[in-house]
Motif scaffolding. Structure first.
Motif, PDB file in Angstrom:
ATOM      1  N   VAL A  16      -7.002  -5.898  -4.999  1.00  0.00           N
ATOM      2  CA  VAL A  16      -6.122  -4.746  -5.234  1.00  0.00           C
ATOM      3  C   VAL A  16      -4.826  -5.227  -5.891  1.00  0.00           C
ATOM      4  O   VAL A  16      -4.419  -6.383  -5.709  1.00  0.00           O
ATOM      5  N   GLN A  17      -4.172  -4.365  -6.672  1.00  0.00           N
ATOM      6  CA  GLN A  17      -2.866  -4.697  -7.248  1.00  0.00           C
ATOM      7  C   GLN A  17      -1.899  -5.066  -6.125  1.00  0.00           C
ATOM      8  O   GLN A  17      -1.870  -4.404  -5.076  1.00  0.00           O
ATOM      9  N   GLY A  18      -1.093  -6.099  -6.340  1.00  0.00           N
ATOM     10  CA  GLY A  18      -0.188  -6.616  -5.317  1.00  0.00           C
ATOM     11  C   GLY A  18       0.784  -5.598  -4.759  1.00  0.00           C
ATOM     12  O   GLY A  18       0.975  -5.520  -3.544  1.00  0.00           O
ATOM     13  N   ASP A  19       1.402  -4.786  -5.634  1.00  0.00           N
ATOM     14  CA  ASP A  19       2.371  -3.814  -5.141  1.00  0.00           C
ATOM     15  C   ASP A  19       1.710  -2.729  -4.299  1.00  0.00           C
ATOM     16  O   ASP A  19       2.272  -2.287  -3.290  1.00  0.00           O
ATOM     17  N   MET A  20       0.500  -2.330  -4.673  1.00  0.00           N
ATOM     18  CA  MET A  20      -0.232  -1.344  -3.876  1.00  0.00           C
ATOM     19  C   MET A  20      -0.630  -1.939  -2.525  1.00  0.00           C
ATOM     20  O   MET A  20      -0.567  -1.268  -1.498  1.00  0.00           O
ATOM     21  N   ALA A  21      -1.043  -3.209  -2.537  1.00  0.00           N
ATOM     22  CA  ALA A  21      -1.421  -3.884  -1.296  1.00  0.00           C
ATOM     23  C   ALA A  21      -0.225  -3.989  -0.368  1.00  0.00           C
ATOM     24  O   ALA A  21      -0.338  -3.716   0.833  1.00  0.00           O
ATOM     25  N   ALA A  22       0.929  -4.367  -0.904  1.00  0.00           N
ATOM     26  CA  ALA A  22       2.138  -4.486  -0.086  1.00  0.00           C
ATOM     27  C   ALA A  22       2.503  -3.153   0.562  1.00  0.00           C
ATOM     28  O   ALA A  22       2.835  -3.089   1.746  1.00  0.00           O
ATOM     29  N   ALA A  23       2.417  -2.071  -0.205  1.00  0.00           N
ATOM     30  CA  ALA A  23       2.725  -0.741   0.331  1.00  0.00           C
ATOM     31  C   ALA A  23       1.743  -0.358   1.434  1.00  0.00           C
ATOM     32  O   ALA A  23       2.145   0.192   2.469  1.00  0.00           O
ATOM     33  N   THR A  24       0.465  -0.660   1.243  1.00  0.00           N
ATOM     34  CA  THR A  24      -0.559  -0.357   2.250  1.00  0.00           C
ATOM     35  C   THR A  24      -0.287  -1.124   3.532  1.00  0.00           C
ATOM     36  O   THR A  24      -0.360  -0.571   4.631  1.00  0.00           O
ATOM     37  N   ILE A  25       0.025  -2.401   3.404  1.00  0.00           N
ATOM     38  CA  ILE A  25       0.294  -3.248   4.572  1.00  0.00           C
ATOM     39  C   ILE A  25       1.466  -2.694   5.374  1.00  0.00           C
ATOM     40  O   ILE A  25       1.382  -2.542   6.595  1.00  0.00           O
ATOM     41  N   GLU A  26       2.553  -2.368   4.691  1.00  0.00           N
ATOM     42  CA  GLU A  26       3.740  -1.860   5.388  1.00  0.00           C
ATOM     43  C   GLU A  26       3.501  -0.484   5.994  1.00  0.00           C
ATOM     44  O   GLU A  26       4.094  -0.138   7.015  1.00  0.00           O
ATOM     45  N   GLU A  27       2.608   0.297   5.395  1.00  0.00           N
ATOM     46  CA  GLU A  27       2.262   1.609   5.951  1.00  0.00           C
ATOM     47  C   GLU A  27       1.396   1.446   7.206  1.00  0.00           C
ATOM     48  O   GLU A  27       1.598   2.136   8.197  1.00  0.00           O
ATOM     49  N   GLU A  28       0.439   0.518   7.151  1.00  0.00           N
ATOM     50  CA  GLU A  28      -0.477   0.330   8.274  1.00  0.00           C
ATOM     51  C   GLU A  28       0.150  -0.440   9.435  1.00  0.00           C
ATOM     52  O   GLU A  28      -0.304  -0.314  10.568  1.00  0.00           O
TER      53      GLU A  28
END
Length: 68
Positions: A16-28
């Motif tokens: 996955v794109q890094g910025d999208m992954a970072a946002a997902t991690i912080e959301e979860e």
């Protein structure tokens, strides 16, 4: 096994794109901050429950993000 609170690893984000992954991690897991790191970079080796390294190559995650 991690002794940190909340979700501790995200194997589903490899590719996955890094910025999208970072946002997902912080959301979860709102207890962590996801930090994007380019392949070949050096990072501090101390273990922290509030940090996730998001290793990217060409903008995409290539290593399973984990708390640490």
């Amino acid at each position: 096994m991690s002794y940190c609170e909340g979700k501790s690893e995200w194997p589903e984000l490899v590719g996955v794109q890094g910025d999208m992954a970072a946002a997902t991690i912080e959301e979860e897991n709102p207890l962590v901050t996801a930090k994007i790191v380019k392949k070949g970079s050096f990072v501090i080796q101390d273990f922290r429950c509030d940090r996730v390294w998001v290793w990217v190559d060409g903008g995409r995650v290539y290593r399973v993000p984990r708390i640490g």
